[in-house]
Design an enzyme around this catalytic site. Structure first.
Site, PDB file in Angstrom:
ATOM      1  N   ARG A  61     -10.503   8.597  14.594  1.00  0.00           N
ATOM      2  CA  ARG A  61      -9.912   9.669  13.810  1.00  0.00           C
ATOM      3  C   ARG A  61     -10.784  10.026  12.599  1.00  0.00           C
ATOM      4  NH1 ARG A  61      -4.131   9.276  10.846  1.00  0.00           N
ATOM      5  NH2 ARG A  61      -5.171   7.456  10.019  1.00  0.00           N
TER       6      ARG A  61
ATOM      7  N   CYS B 207      -8.144 -42.935  19.378  1.00  0.00           N
ATOM      8  CA  CYS B 207      -7.390 -42.111  18.432  1.00  0.00           C
ATOM      9  C   CYS B 207      -6.085 -41.662  19.092  1.00  0.00           C
ATOM     10  CB  CYS B 207      -8.207 -40.896  18.003  1.00  0.00           C
ATOM     11  SG  CYS B 207      -7.300 -39.817  16.879  1.00  0.00           S
TER      12      CYS B 207
ATOM     13  N   LYS C 143       5.665   3.289  17.315  1.00  0.00           N
ATOM     14  CA  LYS C 143       4.458   3.503  16.514  1.00  0.00           C
ATOM     15  C   LYS C 143       3.577   2.280  16.696  1.00  0.00           C
ATOM     16  CE  LYS C 143       2.816   5.222  12.091  1.00  0.00           C
ATOM     17  NZ  LYS C 143       1.748   4.287  11.802  1.00  0.00           N
TER      18      LYS C 143
ATOM     19  N   TYR D 160       0.842  -1.195   0.000  1.00  0.00           N
ATOM     20  CA  TYR D 160       0.000   0.000   0.000  1.00  0.00           C
ATOM     21  C   TYR D 160       0.882   1.252   0.000  1.00  0.00           C
ATOM     22  CZ  TYR D 160      -3.289   3.576   1.599  1.00  0.00           C
ATOM     23  OH  TYR D 160      -4.037   4.720   1.710  1.00  0.00           O
TER      24      TYR D 160
ATOM     25  N   LYS E 244       9.051   3.350   9.591  1.00  0.00           N
ATOM     26  CA  LYS E 244       8.491   1.999   9.704  1.00  0.00           C
ATOM     27  C   LYS E 244       9.568   0.944   9.598  1.00  0.00           C
ATOM     28  CE  LYS E 244       3.746   2.276   8.213  1.00  0.00           C
ATOM     29  NZ  LYS E 244       2.734   1.460   7.564  1.00  0.00           N
TER      30      LYS E 244
ATOM     31  N   LYS F 266       9.463  12.878  17.528  1.00  0.00           N
ATOM     32  CA  LYS F 266       8.728  14.127  17.672  1.00  0.00           C
ATOM     33  C   LYS F 266       9.667  15.189  18.247  1.00  0.00           C
ATOM     34  CE  LYS F 266       4.474  11.599  18.620  1.00  0.00           C
ATOM     35  NZ  LYS F 266       3.476  11.186  19.612  1.00  0.00           N
TER      36      LYS F 266
ATOM     37  N   SER G 249      -2.238  12.774  10.529  1.00  0.00           N
ATOM     38  CA  SER G 249      -1.467  11.582  10.243  1.00  0.00           C
ATOM     39  C   SER G 249      -0.003  11.925  10.505  1.00  0.00           C
ATOM     40  CB  SER G 249      -1.734  11.312   8.780  1.00  0.00           C
ATOM     41  OG  SER G 249      -1.180  10.139   8.376  1.00  0.00           O
TER      42      SER G 249
HETATM   43  S1  IVH Z   1       1.299  11.028  17.087  1.00  0.00           S
HETATM   44  C1  IVH Z   1       0.190  14.726  14.866  1.00  0.00           C
HETATM   45  N1  IVH Z   1       2.435   8.918  18.146  1.00  0.00           N
HETATM   46  O1  IVH Z   1       0.057   6.604  13.644  1.00  0.00           O
HETATM   47  C2  IVH Z   1       0.718  13.365  15.114  1.00  0.00           C
HETATM   48  N2  IVH Z   1       0.847   8.561  16.423  1.00  0.00           N
HETATM   49  O2  IVH Z   1      -0.096   8.337  11.073  1.00  0.00           O
HETATM   50  C3  IVH Z   1      -0.351  12.535  15.673  1.00  0.00           C
HETATM   51  N3  IVH Z   1       0.445   6.196  15.919  1.00  0.00           N
HETATM   52  O3  IVH Z   1      -3.005   6.167  13.264  1.00  0.00           O
HETATM   53  C4  IVH Z   1       0.010  11.151  15.930  1.00  0.00           C
HETATM   54  N4  IVH Z   1       1.836   5.373  17.405  1.00  0.00           N
HETATM   55  O4  IVH Z   1      -2.620   6.548  15.795  1.00  0.00           O
HETATM   56  C5  IVH Z   1       1.563   9.365  17.235  1.00  0.00           C
HETATM   57  N5  IVH Z   1       3.508   7.147  19.227  1.00  0.00           N
HETATM   58  C6  IVH Z   1       2.627   7.594  18.316  1.00  0.00           C
HETATM   59  C7  IVH Z   1       1.900   6.719  17.491  1.00  0.00           C
HETATM   60  C8  IVH Z   1       1.021   7.243  16.543  1.00  0.00           C
HETATM   61  C9  IVH Z   1       0.956   5.091  16.462  1.00  0.00           C
HETATM   62  C10 IVH Z   1      -0.530   6.185  14.822  1.00  0.00           C
HETATM   63  C11 IVH Z   1      -1.682   7.095  14.990  1.00  0.00           C
HETATM   64  C12 IVH Z   1      -2.179   7.234  13.591  1.00  0.00           C
HETATM   65  C13 IVH Z   1      -0.951   7.110  12.811  1.00  0.00           C
HETATM   66  C14 IVH Z   1      -0.566   8.466  12.336  1.00  0.00           C
END
Ligand code: IVH
Length: 688
Positions: free
Chosen positions: A143, A442, A122, A37, A323, A299, A83
């Site tokens: 979301r 069996c 993540k 994807y 990823k 972040k 996202s």
């Molecule tokens: S922060 C503005 N932190 O990733 C940023 N998202 O593409 C807001 N996700 O489905 C997201 N682990 O739920 C953030 N440690 C993490 C995360 C995370 C997974 C997911 C999130 C969303 C996707 C965002």
């Protein structure tokens, strides 16, 4: 490529991505691997960058996937749920380019000190936003498309990790706070849930992510309530009346103080090098984590810098996700065999061309049962995607249809007779389970039930593995679990590949297993539909094996989570003279455990319960207990249940939609429990 060809390709990608978005976000049934994807998405992004004038206004690159299901009320996110920009296989260069971009956009000079980041995992679940008003969970939403989500408050209230009220440990409770994070499922919870779902004849969950997303997006909250969902907080949305910390790390700490689980695998680091190290460290840890992650997130730590960096259409400029390569791989089905388990259930197993996935070489994948094999329509010769996550048994995630698999073999069918003993095969009501009728003749069933009996979570006989069970059964030395306790040293030492020392060790392990618990013993007996947690419930409820044996349909169904199907299995099991005899022989051989009065026994004979002298008020809808059931549990532990909250109330047991009683409790400073907390307190009493 000329503009026309590019435009045609883009149109095609729009359609294809839209179809995959629908499958992934709305139907919770993805059709392709995530990495595939991502490749489509990147191709589209590249085309759009080269031919910006051809970019459609509703291009998927402009929005977050996942439209709103019709049936839920809509929630407008006052602060959009965005996202994150995602890169696969980015390694050290990915961290470096993110760091360089951040520094450039903040106009840092080359010799300015290293940027500070928070590195997180993540999580692979479902993103949600939780709105707390005056400290009470008022609304929970998915979301959706980022701007508008679905109101899934009732479902989220069933998630035990999500506090119904903010705890005031760190001082003032803000009048408004939206907490954002991920609902997920642990792999071991999923495996256990699926085992029990299959026993109940229900469809198992495909994987943790789908389990989490699918449960939260169900209209009936009881479904989410029955699933082992969890939550990690990782950010906030709207907030008012709160002195925001100055860093993201400070924010996470504050969320933890408010009572949210925040994943411990996070780090505050300086500069790109440290980010890359975190990426590598977590990559190594990944297969040992109890839950699925698909990467790490970096972040910018300073919230001031975050504000200055701002947002693009889809994602913030201050965060990036890197990823890991997928725990999925493509391979071929070479054969499908029928495997006979301890209850005689015949399971189709796909034999695969060996493929390296998720850190191991996979050669087999379970197809669970004939219906599921049909539903997935896996056939010999098919090209398939196998998925392996942690210690979950590898599964076939999906089959490639179309050209790649044409022409195909005939659909798989289970044999009509048992491949192990030739007995007739019966299809059980519901049709999902096909079972060998051979029972004790069996060998596969005898071996399976011995292995189960000896298992770590059952009688825990160390060293009694499949090779040895095979030998013991084939030599005619053991036919039932009770025979294990009659084995002698000379007998064992005479077995092939078995030395004196290992024979002694095995006998010692068998001896040690005699000291058991009622819960383990019930589980070890291998009653159909009685998994580990049901066995624990039964032990706690009945307290004594004789009480369980003597139970009838009505008394069995008073035990927690026991419905007609489980009750029937228990009655069938004890109705069988052979089973009673095995139990008697086990007890005669010295297998023992501690018995108790049980929860439902006459209170006058019990020592005082954990809630002796305590008054409860129950309010709101509990995730799994009905109000009467909660009341009965409290009373069985000698507590009282009253209708209104006063200074004399000791505990308020609160569920979803709790209103004025909860508010009053908070005002009076009364301890508020949720169902999980109640259960935890009851455990102290009823541990079997
Ligand atoms: S922060 C503005 N932190 O990733 C940023 N998202 O593409 C807001 N996700 O489905 C997201 N682990 O739920 C953030 N440690 C993490 C995360 C995370 C997974 C997911 C999130 C969303 C996707 C965002």
């Amino acid at each position: 490529m000329d503009t026309t060809t590019a435009r045609q390709r883009m149109e095609l990608l729009y359609d294809e991505i839209a179809a995959h978005d629908r499958a992934y976000y709305e139907l919770d049934a993805p059709m392709i691997a995530d990495a595939d994807y991502d490749a489509l998405f990147r191709e589209l992004q590249a085309l759009e960058a080269a031919y910006p004038e051809s970019r459609a206004a509703d291009s998927p690159t402009r929005r977050v996937g996942g439209r709103v299901l019709e049936a839920f009320a809509q929630v407008v996110h006052s602060v959009p749920m965005l996202s994150i920009q995602t890169q696969t296989d980015a390694g050290a260069s990915g961290a470096a380019s993110f760091d360089a971009r951040v520094r450039k956009e903040l106009e840092f000079a080359g010799d300015a000190p290293a940027m500070e980041y928070v590195a997180e995992l993540k999580f692979d679940g479902l993103a949600v936003s939780l709105r707390y008003e005056e400290g009470v969970l008022a609304q929970g939403a998915t979301r959706g498309d980022g701007a508008i989500g679905e109101d899934v408050t009732q479902n989220l209230k069933t998630v035990r990790d999500i506090p119904l009220c903010l705890s005031g440990k760190s001082g003032k409770i803000p009048p408004l706070l939206e907490v954002r994070g991920e609902v997920y499922m642990r792999r071991d919870d999923l495996a256990r849930y699926n085992e029990e779902a299959r026993a109940r004849g229900e469809k198992p969950l495909v994987n943790p992510r789908n389990g989490a997303a699918g449960s939260i997006r169900q209209l009936d909250p009881r479904i989410a309530g029955r699933r082992p969902l969890r939550f990690f907080a990782y950010g906030i949305g709207a907030a008012a009346g709160w002195d925001l910390p100055s860093t993201h790390a400070g924010l996470l700490a504050a969320l933890a103080d408010f009572g949210f689980p925040v994943c411990e695998h996070r780090a505050v680091v300086q500069g790109a090098q440290a980010l890359a190290e975190f990426h590598e460290r977590m990559g190594n840890l990944r297969s040992q984590l109890p839950f699925d992650i698909d990467g790490v997130v970096y972040k910018v730590n300073s919230l001031e810098y975050q504000r200055r960096l701002g947002f693009r259409t889809r994602e913030p400029r201050w965060a990036v996700a890197h990823k890991y390569p997928p725990e999925e791989a493509r391979t071929k089905v070479e054969a499908i065999d029928a495997q006979v388990g301890r209850t005689g259930a015949i399971t189709p197993v796909a034999r695969l061309t060996p493929v390296f996935v998720g850190g191991v070489t996979v050669t087999n994948a379970t197809l669970h049962n004939e219906d599921e094999a049909r539903r997935k329509d896996v056939r010999v010769g098919d090209t398939v995607i196998v998925r392996r996550a942690g210690d979950v048994i590898p599964e076939i995630a999906r089959v490639f249809l179309e050209a790649e698999n044409a022409p195909r073999n005939l659909p798989f069918e289970l044999p009509r007779t048992c491949p192990e003993c030739g007995s007739r095969v019966v299809r059980e009501e519901g049709g999902a389970i096909v079972r060998c009728s051979g029972g004790l003749v069996c060998p596969a069933q005898v071996k399976g039930s011995l292995l189960h009996f000896a298992g770590r979570r059952a009688m825990d006989i160390e060293g009694l593995g499949d090779k040895l069970v095979e030998q013991l059964v084939d030599a005619g030395m053991v036919k039932t679990p009770a025979d294990l306790y009659a084995l002698t040293l000379p007998q064992l030492a005479a077995l092939e590949r078995m030395g004196e020392k290992s024979a002694e060790n095995l006998l010692a392990a068998i001896e040690k297993s005699k000291a058991s618990s009622l819960a383990r013993f019930i589980f070890a007996l291998g009653l159909r539909n009685v998994g580990e947690s049901t066995a624990r419930d039964l032990a706690r409820h009945f307290g004594k094996l004789d009480a369980l044996k003597a139970a009838n349909m009505a008394t069995l169904m008073q035990a927690p989570d026991v419905g007609p199907v489980i009750a029937e299995s228990i009655l069938d099991f004890f109705a069988e003279a052979h089973n009673r005899e095995v139990i008697d022989r086990l007890v005669a051989a010295g297998v023992h455990w501690q018995e108790s009065a049980g929860r439902m026994a006459d209170a006058s004979q019990n020592p005082p319960g954990v809630f002796s002298g305590k008054t409860f008020v129950i309010t709101g809808t509990l995730p799994s207990l009905k109000r009467d059931e909660a009341k009965a549990l409290i009373e069985a532990a000698d507590g009282k249940v009253s209708g209104s909250v006063s200074k004399r109330t000791d505990y308020v047991l609160a569920g979803g939609e709790a209103g004025s009683k909860l508010a009053k409790a908070l005002e009076l400073g009364i301890t508020v429990l949720d169902e999980a907390a109640l259960n935890a307190m009851l455990e102290q009493q009823g541990d079997a």
